[in-house]
Design a protein around this motif. Structure first.
Motif, short mmCIF file in Angstrom:
data_model
loop_
_atom_site.label_atom_id
_atom_site.label_comp_id
_atom_site.label_asym_id
_atom_site.label_seq_id
_atom_site.Cartn_x
_atom_site.Cartn_y
_atom_site.Cartn_z
N ARG A 15 0.83 -1.22 0.00
CA ARG A 15 0.00 0.00 0.00
C ARG A 15 0.86 1.26 0.00
NH1 ARG A 15 -4.69 -1.91 4.29
NH2 ARG A 15 -6.06 -2.92 2.75
N GLN A 16 1.96 1.22 0.71
CA GLN A 16 2.86 2.37 0.73
C GLN A 16 3.39 2.68 -0.66
OE1 GLN A 16 6.60 1.74 2.69
NE2 GLN A 16 6.88 3.90 3.14
N ARG A 17 3.76 1.62 -1.39
CA ARG A 17 4.28 1.82 -2.74
C ARG A 17 3.20 2.31 -3.70
NH1 ARG A 17 9.35 2.72 -1.85
NH2 ARG A 17 10.37 1.07 -0.70
N ILE A 18 1.98 1.88 -3.50
CA ILE A 18 0.89 2.31 -4.37
C ILE A 18 0.55 3.78 -4.09
CG2 ILE A 18 -1.56 1.98 -4.91
CD1 ILE A 18 -1.09 -1.02 -4.25
N ALA A 19 0.55 4.17 -2.81
CA ALA A 19 0.21 5.55 -2.45
C ALA A 19 1.27 6.53 -2.91
CB ALA A 19 0.01 5.65 -0.94
N ALA A 20 2.52 6.14 -2.86
CA ALA A 20 3.63 7.00 -3.29
C ALA A 20 4.51 6.18 -4.22
CB ALA A 20 4.42 7.50 -2.09
N PRO A 21 4.10 6.08 -5.51
CA PRO A 21 4.82 5.20 -6.44
C PRO A 21 6.31 5.49 -6.46
CG PRO A 21 2.82 6.04 -7.45
CD PRO A 21 3.00 6.78 -6.16
N PRO A 22 7.13 4.46 -6.31
CA PRO A 22 8.58 4.65 -6.33
C PRO A 22 9.08 4.94 -7.74
CG PRO A 22 8.06 2.32 -6.26
CD PRO A 22 6.75 3.05 -6.15
N VAL A 23 10.22 5.54 -7.81
CA VAL A 23 10.86 5.82 -9.09
C VAL A 23 12.13 4.98 -9.17
CG1 VAL A 23 11.90 7.56 -10.57
CG2 VAL A 23 9.95 8.16 -9.13
#
Length: 678
Positions: free
Chosen positions: A639-647
């Motif tokens: 969920r953390q990665r979905i909320a703030a998509p990594p680059v």
């Protein structure tokens, strides 16, 4: 000593570019995948160009000098001098984007192309981008529009006749066989690049690829560009060249090039003409410290992380000057690749899951007479035979053996006692060996050598290109998990957590890249998550002949295995700069520290050292669901990665150095030295 692409050479024709060639060489040194060698042919410069080259620190750089004969002659001479199968050209006043060579090579391998070119970015004499209203920028925008959607075959050829969107030979990555079939560059002053490209498209239209997504080449626009010498004469030469190419195409007998066309038409995965990735080192390794004759024995060389490490070790030691022979009960994909690299791989008869026929093994030993044998998951009977013959045996333990019962652990400890020096791939594996057999068992002394990756094998294409190839939306948030779909890799647990973490509008997609082992895991995923599969939010894409493609398409990597020694797949994700969401298993904590960002979540069964066959069996019937620490943490990480998509980013220098095969080879050398006194 750093690892390079052993199949990639850079060719630089140089003339009167003292002020620019240093930057060209710097751009080669900054590549994400370095070439093995760079050859500069100084075509009669009188301004000190050659002296700049001679003083440059780029590894494996050679300077050749000749009287002025033209760029075509300099290129043809350079081609005769280099040893790579893939040839990249860089003019002495241009620069390569940092990922250019890696991306072009990855596209070529994934598509079967023999010729790849991409975009250029115009810069001025100082290396700064040209103004948007510069005439050259306006021309190039028109050329790109003409070539839009024309990425191979006849459409590309016709677009190039209108505008040479390739612009420069600095844009070319060409396979040696294609170069030789074309007879090299012809004697044109201004249009040798377009002539070469059009002839390739006439003869082999499907193997020439224009890839607009590649990291661009910096094309330097300055007062000494050849094309600016005499525009009228250049246009006349262009017309003459087009007429000649058209005439040759019209008179060529049909089928004359059918043999080569068959080699280069899709889908050759891997391409029939493409040389495999191979290790070579730009500086001379300390070969004296390696045993002169090394044997490597493993039950199978098909696919998997263990097999890839065996391949790295075999090709690396051979590249360093040792005589290396591999014996195995199954020559699969990795074994075939090693053979194509020139490593001797001997098939022996299997007598069980981990043992080899004693007579075959004795005959192999008598022929090789190795000073040392490196074994990888070899059975007890075969290990004992090697030890009884007086051979120094060094075993690499690649797993925590969560499926072993007490009897299997006793046999494993007895087997390792016959070795001169067991090595573990992670601290967790070493801890598993020390704790096996209970408190009364003496500890197993081990050297810890973490696994490495093969940068050439996992060369990464452009991100958007990879997504189109896999049919993924450009704006999706893509999670990747690589490995055979099995109970011990626990992809069913990953999909359960993904289903809990995502909603239909999240744009999140989970890719499972790996074959199916038939233990019911894949069937369970299809049964329990049919809707996610039908919607394309979970995709099982199978084994990939070019593993760099899914890594390039991904935004983050996820793994939650029941047991692991040191994951080569997670190592490859770190090497590609992917953020991690991974469970507690061998090497995971160390890899999270190397990744640009990431988190470790609790093990699916609690304690990674308490995994037993009974616990594995239970995991096949039940699932670690909501309320268990590992599951809830995995859901939170997704969920953390979905909320703030990594680059995804380039890996740190520390990560590249740690995962480089040269570090692995040096560690094995040291371990071999220690084993000699054991």
């Amino acid at each position: 000593m750093s690892c390079t692409s052993g199949n990639l050479s850079v060719l630089i024709p140089a003339y009167q570019h003292r002020d620019y060639i240093g930057a060209a060489l710097d751009s080669i040194g900054a590549q994400s995948l370095a070439p093995f060698e760079t050859v500069v042919v100084d075509d009669g410069s009188s301004d000190g160009t050659g002296e700049v080259v001679r003083r440059h620190p780029l590894p494996n750089l050679r300077l050749l000098r000749q009287d002025n004969q033209g760029a075509h002659a300099a290129l043809n001479r350079a081609q005769r001098e280099v040893t790579g199968d893939w040839l990249a050209i860089l003019n002495s006043d241009d620069r390569l984007g940092a990922r250019r060579l890696e991306e072009a090579l990855a596209v070529a391998r994934a598509t079967g192309a023999g010729f790849v070119f991409g975009p250029v970015r115009a810069v001025d004499s100082a290396g700064s981008p040209l103004d948007a209203d510069h005439p050259w920028r306006r021309w190039y925008a028109e050329a790109r529009e003409t070539a839009h959607g024309c990425e191979t075959g006849t459409p590309l050829r016709e677009a190039l006749r209108v505008h040479n969107v390739a612009v420069t030979t600095s844009n070319f990555l060409v396979h040696r066989e294609l170069w030789q079939e074309l007879g090299g560059f012809r004697r044109w002053r201004w249009v040798h690049d377009l002539d070469f490209l059009l002839r390739a498209l006439h003869r082999f239209p499907e193997v020439v690829h224009f890839v607009p997504d590649l990291d661009p080449v910096d094309y330097r626009v300055h007062g000494r560009n050849t094309i600016s010498e005499d525009t009228e004469a250049a246009l006349a030469e262009r017309a003459e060249m087009l007429a000649r190419v058209d005439g040759e195409a019209a008179t060529r007998r049909p089928g004359l090039w059918s043999r080569v066309t068959r080699l280069w038409t899709k889908p050759p995965e891997p391409p029939a003409f493409s040389a495999p990735p191979r290790l070579r080192f730009p500086s001379a390794p300390d070969a004296e410290r390696l045993p002169a004759r090394v044997g490597i024995v493993t039950p199978s060389l098909d696919r998997g992380g263990l097999e890839e490490i065996v391949a790295l070790l075999a090709s690396g030691m051979q590249a360093a000057g040792a005589t290396v022979e591999v014996a195995t009960g199954r020559i699969g994909e990795v074994g075939a690749r090693l053979r194509s690299e020139g490593v001797d791989v001997h098939p022996l008869t299997s007598t069980g899951p981990r043992d080899l026929d004693p007579d075959d093994l004795r005959d192999w030993l008598d022929a090789l007479r190795p000073e040392l044998v490196s074994t990888h998951f070899l059975g007890g009977r075969s290990t004992g035979l090697l030890a009884d013959r007086g051979v120094r045996v060094v075993e690499t333990v690649q797993n925590t053996f969560g499926w072993f019962d007490e009897e299997a652990w006793r046999e494993e400890r007895d087997r390792l006692a016959r070795c001169a020096g067991p090595m573990a791939v992670s601290p967790l594996v070493a801890a598993a060996l020390s704790g096996a057999g209970g408190d009364a068992a003496p500890p197993v002394p081990t050297v810890v050598i973490p696994n490495a990756v093969h940068p050439d094998r996992i060369a990464r294409p452009p991100r958007l290109w990879a997504r189109r190839r896999l049919g993924l939306p450009e704006d999706a948030i893509v999670f990747l998990s690589v490995g055979r779909i099995s109970r011990h890799k626990n992809q069913s647990g990953i999909v359960d957590a993904f289903a809990e973490a995502t909603r239909r509008g999240d744009r999140a997609i989970l890719l499972l890249a790996g074959g199916e082992v038939g233990d019911g895991t894949a069937a369970r995923i299809r049964r329990d998550h049919a809707q996610l599969l039908a919607e394309g939010r979970v995709r099982m894409i199978g084994e990939r002949a070019q593993p760099g493609v899914p890594y390039a398409a991904a935004d983050a990597y996820v793994a939650w295995p029941l047991f692991e020694g040191w994951s080569v797949a997670v190592s490859e994700a770190v090497y590609h700069g992917l953020p991690l969401v991974v469970g507690e298993a061998g090497g995971m904590a160390e890899l999270v520290r190397l990744a640009p960002s990431g988190r470790t979540v609790p093990h699916p069964l609690g304690d990674p050292l308490a995994v037993t066959p009974e616990a594995i069996e239970r995991s096949g019937r039940t699932r670690a669901g909501p309320g268990t620490p590992g599951f809830d943490a995995l859901v939170a990480g997704l969920r953390q990665r979905i909320a703030a998509p990594p680059v995804p980013a380039l890996p740190t220098p520390e990560a590249r150095a740690f995962l480089d095969p040269s570090r692995l080879l040096e560690a094995y050398r040291n371990a071999f030295d220690l084993s000699a006194s054991a």
